[in-house]
Design an enzyme around this catalytic site. Sequence first.
Site, PDB file in Angstrom:
ATOM      1  N   GLU A   1      62.952   4.668 -44.468  1.00 12.82           N
ATOM      2  CA  GLU A   1      63.928   5.669 -44.031  1.00 12.82           C
ATOM      3  C   GLU A   1      65.380   5.240 -44.256  1.00 12.82           C
ATOM      4  OE1 GLU A   1      62.886   6.900 -40.067  1.00 12.82           O
ATOM      5  OE2 GLU A   1      61.023   7.846 -40.744  1.00 12.82           O
TER       6      GLU A   1
ATOM      7  N   GLU B   1      54.615   8.399 -43.682  1.00 11.93           N
ATOM      8  CA  GLU B   1      54.748   8.351 -42.225  1.00 11.93           C
ATOM      9  C   GLU B   1      55.009   9.736 -41.663  1.00 11.93           C
ATOM     10  OE1 GLU B   1      57.387   5.366 -40.378  1.00 11.93           O
ATOM     11  OE2 GLU B   1      57.963   6.944 -38.946  1.00 11.93           O
TER      12      GLU B   1
END
Length: 619
Positions: A378, A465
Amino acid sequence: MNNFHKRLFAIIVVAAAFSSSAYAQSYTVSGNVSASSNAVRNASIIFTDNGNPTLKYTAVTDSMGNFLIGSITSVNNGTNVPSSFKLQQNYPNPFSSATSIPYELDKQSDVKVTIYDILGRKVQEFSVGFQSAGAHGIVWNGRDNFGKRVAAGVYIYRLQAGGEAQARKLVFGLGGENAPISFSGLIPSRSSEIQYEKPATPAGETFTVQIQNTDSTFPAITPQQFNNVTVQSDTTLDYSVTAPAPVMVYFDSTQQIIRGFGAANIVTWRPDMTPAEIQTAFGTGPGQLGLSIMRLRIPPDSTQFGINIPSAKAAETLGVTVIASPWTPPAWMKTNDNIVGGSLDTNNYAAFAAFLNSFADTMANNGAPMYAISVQNEPDANVTYESCYWTGAQFLNFMRNNAPAVGTPIIMPESESFTHSFSDPTLNDSLAASHLTIVGGHLYGTSPSPYPLALSKGKELWMTEYLVTDTTWNAVMGTAQSINDCMADQMSAYIWWYIIRFYGPINESGVVMKRGYVMSQYSKFVRPGSYRVAATANPLPGVYLTAYKNGSKVVVVVISTNSSSSRLTFDVEGGSASSFTPYVTSTTKNCAQGISIPVTGGGFAASLDASSVTTFVSN
């Protein structure tokens, strides 16, 4: 006149001999049910008397689509209550899929119908409950109380109502699925007719006719109702119903490869998995989930690399694919000298590649080699825990000049919203793209969507994810929908967040959660190395589907978000399966195995439970 109607005519003639009194007239109703000129077998036919809705006449179509309701008797005696308690002969008999069992009650009674084998052992029991006086019936599909199909042979069915009971014999499983029902040697009499006593109506009786699916109807049909159907003599009624277009599965139309389905084991943030939890998560036996990917965290402190080894090594022995992602480089490599926020200093790109390589070597040297390593988890997340910001240009720089030094296949960019701008620069640069294996991303605040540029460059797409903390059934079904959509958009892997968590596949007590069973509808049967194949994606409103092959095996996963059951016909083009076994997860079932469904002429039909995920596995 075909053979069926010749035999039927003979029955009518004999039945008429018993119906000639001044007070009664018997009507025999026969006919055929078809869809697009094809016979519909094992469909339920229900005639409901409009004058007295408690009177129902039932039948099941045979393998040629024909049905027969023995006799509808109109008696001018001023009463519509049967004169006696009576159990009728089932029809069809013999049968191979389903049969109707009609009976009459002369008073309100608590009704139970029980099926026994020839040795007197109970096979199936229908606790019908209280029913009013009149004509009633049930349908038996040749299965026992556990849903298992019974063996061919003679069975006894017994009606118990109040203090009375009657029993008859029936024959199941003879003649085969495609054999027409034979009436040879049948001599109807009052004891074997289906006789319902009703006031005479000179203009004829009117009925509401319902044609519905049973759990063995083929092809599946859209349930239909026909109103104000008149029966005033021996009558032949043919019905043409609608069969939804079959679900097409194109075995030879290969799409993306499937690497697997999995979740994360983030040691130190969560306790490491126990050996029992590893077996539950990654084993493929009963009650196990068959997950095939484990995602790890790469700690910023290299002295902690070893904490990942025990569970990763155990997973590897089960054939699990292990990948890893860093949440941050070591603080000293970053512009802010902190593990939270900041960016990787350009001068330390080579050092970071060596750091990732060191992690890969540590794992490999201890029996847990990495399948792939991510550059950054991320890069666009604004959080207060381990993090590091990257831009598309910074990824391009690293991928061109430093990625080969990592020594393992590379995943990037793992954007929290699968934002393409982080990976587009790398994909559009031939040298940088040659160093990239997997384009990974997360689904926070977004939904799966196609990524044509990545696919055109020959890169696999992985969803690495996602989580929701809601554990209600609707939210769990949302996970199924998410997996379906990722697969439909050409992704090769689907990876949930924590494996062990109350909102994950397994809770902290080691109990498999509903979300785990839903995920197992994919992970246990769509194994690594399978390929998705083209198939009808949305065959009915609220129904979503993907299909896969692995060698000669076909797997079809169907999500039904509808509040009632539905039925589909499947047509497998290019496959050679002889049958399919269904597995179902719903509010009441946990990857429960159903009865094998035979394939006829390249197709099969099957029912979907309300709000469920069903996986059909070829045999």
